[in-house]
Enzyme design. Structure first.
Site, PDB file in Angstrom:
ATOM      1  N   ASN A  10      43.740  39.439  41.930  1.00 53.34           N
ATOM      2  CA  ASN A  10      43.586  39.294  43.380  1.00 53.34           C
ATOM      3  C   ASN A  10      42.937  40.583  43.883  1.00 53.34           C
ATOM      4  O   ASN A  10      43.585  41.616  43.965  1.00 53.34           O
ATOM      5  CB  ASN A  10      44.967  39.081  44.025  1.00 53.34           C
ATOM      6  N   TRP A  11      41.657  40.469  44.210  1.00 50.41           N
ATOM      7  CA  TRP A  11      40.917  41.679  44.616  1.00 50.41           C
ATOM      8  C   TRP A  11      41.214  42.109  46.046  1.00 50.41           C
ATOM      9  O   TRP A  11      40.737  43.145  46.487  1.00 50.41           O
ATOM     10  CB  TRP A  11      39.409  41.440  44.457  1.00 50.41           C
ATOM     11  N   LYS A  12      41.935  41.271  46.776  1.00 41.11           N
ATOM     12  CA  LYS A  12      42.221  41.587  48.184  1.00 41.11           C
ATOM     13  C   LYS A  12      40.901  41.923  48.907  1.00 41.11           C
ATOM     14  O   LYS A  12      39.878  41.331  48.577  1.00 41.11           O
ATOM     15  CB  LYS A  12      43.252  42.716  48.270  1.00 41.11           C
ATOM     16  N   HIS A  96      50.263  34.597  50.376  1.00 41.02           N
ATOM     17  CA  HIS A  96      50.454  35.962  49.876  1.00 41.02           C
ATOM     18  C   HIS A  96      51.246  36.772  50.902  1.00 41.02           C
ATOM     19  O   HIS A  96      51.104  36.565  52.109  1.00 41.02           O
ATOM     20  CB  HIS A  96      49.091  36.623  49.625  1.00 41.02           C
ATOM     21  N   GLU A  98      50.902  39.611  52.076  1.00 44.12           N
ATOM     22  CA  GLU A  98      50.090  40.315  53.081  1.00 44.12           C
ATOM     23  C   GLU A  98      49.650  39.354  54.190  1.00 44.12           C
ATOM     24  O   GLU A  98      49.521  39.745  55.347  1.00 44.12           O
ATOM     25  CB  GLU A  98      48.888  40.990  52.406  1.00 44.12           C
ATOM     26  N   GLU A 168      56.217  37.596  43.761  1.00 39.82           N
ATOM     27  CA  GLU A 168      55.718  38.927  44.083  1.00 39.82           C
ATOM     28  C   GLU A 168      56.722  39.634  44.991  1.00 39.82           C
ATOM     29  O   GLU A 168      56.681  39.471  46.221  1.00 39.82           O
ATOM     30  CB  GLU A 168      54.359  38.842  44.790  1.00 39.82           C
ATOM     31  N   GLY A 174      51.589  47.215  45.218  1.00 37.07           N
ATOM     32  CA  GLY A 174      50.808  48.400  45.559  1.00 37.07           C
ATOM     33  C   GLY A 174      51.626  49.685  45.613  1.00 37.07           C
ATOM     34  O   GLY A 174      51.161  50.701  46.106  1.00 37.07           O
ATOM     35  N   SER A 214      52.379  45.587  40.979  1.00 32.50           N
ATOM     36  CA  SER A 214      52.149  46.751  40.128  1.00 32.50           C
ATOM     37  C   SER A 214      52.105  46.412  38.631  1.00 32.50           C
ATOM     38  O   SER A 214      52.625  47.141  37.798  1.00 32.50           O
ATOM     39  CB  SER A 214      53.197  47.840  40.403  1.00 32.50           C
ATOM     40  N   GLY A 235      46.882  42.944  41.424  1.00 36.23           N
ATOM     41  CA  GLY A 235      46.092  43.486  42.524  1.00 36.23           C
ATOM     42  C   GLY A 235      45.252  44.660  42.042  1.00 36.23           C
ATOM     43  O   GLY A 235      44.220  44.482  41.376  1.00 36.23           O
ATOM     44  N   GLY A 236      45.695  45.860  42.329  1.00 38.93           N
ATOM     45  CA  GLY A 236      44.931  47.083  42.064  1.00 38.93           C
ATOM     46  C   GLY A 236      44.316  47.164  40.671  1.00 38.93           C
ATOM     47  O   GLY A 236      43.140  47.532  40.528  1.00 38.93           O
TER      48      GLY A 236
HETATM   49  P1  13P Z   1      49.324  45.269  43.009  1.00 38.25           P
HETATM   50  O1  13P Z   1      49.075  44.821  41.594  1.00 38.25           O
HETATM   51  O2  13P Z   1      48.263  46.185  43.531  1.00 38.25           O
HETATM   52  O3  13P Z   1      50.726  45.816  43.180  1.00 38.25           O
HETATM   53  O4  13P Z   1      49.233  43.972  43.938  1.00 38.25           O
HETATM   54  C1  13P Z   1      49.952  42.833  43.594  1.00 38.25           C
HETATM   55  C2  13P Z   1      49.517  41.705  44.432  1.00 38.25           C
HETATM   56  O5  13P Z   1      49.771  41.665  45.626  1.00 38.25           O
HETATM   57  C3  13P Z   1      48.719  40.637  43.805  1.00 38.25           C
HETATM   58  O6  13P Z   1      48.588  39.548  44.633  1.00 38.25           O
END
Ligand code: 13P
Length: 250
Positions: A10-12, A96, A98, A168, A174, A214, A235-236
């Site tokens: 997930n590149w956000k 998600h 967010e 999640e 993050g 993470s 994510g990251g």
């Molecule tokens: P991180 O891997 O950056 O913690 O993000 C997780 C996430 O929200 C994937 O959707």
């Protein structure tokens, strides 16, 4: 019951279309012979077409990070399931944390989106998870049960066949604080049990439940080794082709 794991990035809100294409060029050779798992990239809307084009004919699929539930209409800034399918998108992240936190996504909108995504043949990745205060107040199980039962409401097992759930925990996103494999496994068992209540035993035992929060190359293996963890939503660490390839090949 063996479940094919699904590893999704997930590149956000990162990467321009050009940067997205560069990622794919570097990433595809690293995972070219990898057949064990389903691999998905979820770029922002603006890069979906670029990533679908760049991954064509490969073992990498493409997902959106959100969608609207209506077919079309006066919904400024939104994108419909039909539009995604028309461009070759196969997966969609729904609910998600967010989006729940910053964009007013609710259990009800998640339910509507899930129903419509399934109708369009998309593979929905429904995100659930507790915030830190809820975990500290011992409410994790209640939160997961509520989010799942409301997301699944009114949907039949037959219709839900492609469903994927991502656990999640919001405190792990993050932050560099990963849930221990044991904490994640416990939550996944709650989710599987809730899926059993909504869709039956057979469905629940085939349901793929990803862990997200993470996930990094050095913790992917211990998480993925848990019996109820069927993949990762990253994510990251999915922004770098080498790192994401290492996670895929844990
Ligand atoms: P991180 O891997 O950056 O913690 O993000 C997780 C996430 O929200 C994937 O959707």
């Amino acid at each position: 019951m063996s479940r094919k794991k699904i590893i999704a990035g997930n590149w956000k809100m990162y990467k321009t279309p050009q940067q997205a294409r560069e990622f794919v060029t570097a990433f595809l050779p690293l995972v070219a012979d990898h057949k064990r798992d389903e691999i998905v990239l979820c770029p922002p809307f603006i890069s979906l077409i670029a990533v679908v084009g760049a991954t064509k004919g490969s073992n990498v699929m493409v997902g959106a990070q959100n969608m609207h539930w209506e077919k079309e209409g006066a919904f400024t800034g939104e994108c419909s399931p039909e539009m995604l399918v028309a461009e070759g998108v196969t997966h969609v992240i729904i609910g998600h944390s967010e989006r729940r936190q910053y964009f007013n996504e609710t259990d009800d909108t998640v339910n509507r989106k899930l129903e419509v995504a399934l109708e369009h043949g998309l593979t929905p990745i429904v995100c659930v998870g507790e915030v830190l205060e809820e975990r500290e107040a011992n409410l994790t199980e209640d939160v997961l049960r509520r989010q799942c039962s409301r997301a699944f409401r009114g949907i039949s097992a037959k219709k839900a066949a492609k469903l994927v759930v991502a656990y999640e925990p919001v405190w792990a996103i993050g932050t560099g604080k990963t849930a221990t494999p044991e904490i994640a496994e416990e939550a996944h068992m709650v989710i599987r049990h809730e899926a059993e209540k909504s869709f039956g035993k057979e469905f629940a035992s085939a349901l793929r439940i990803q862990y997200g929060g993470s996930v990094k190359p050095d913790n992917a293996k211990s998480l993925m080794s848990q019996p109820d963890i069927d993949g990762a939503l990253v994510g990251g660490a999915s922004l770098d082709p080498q790192n994401f390839a290492k996670i895929v090949k844990y």
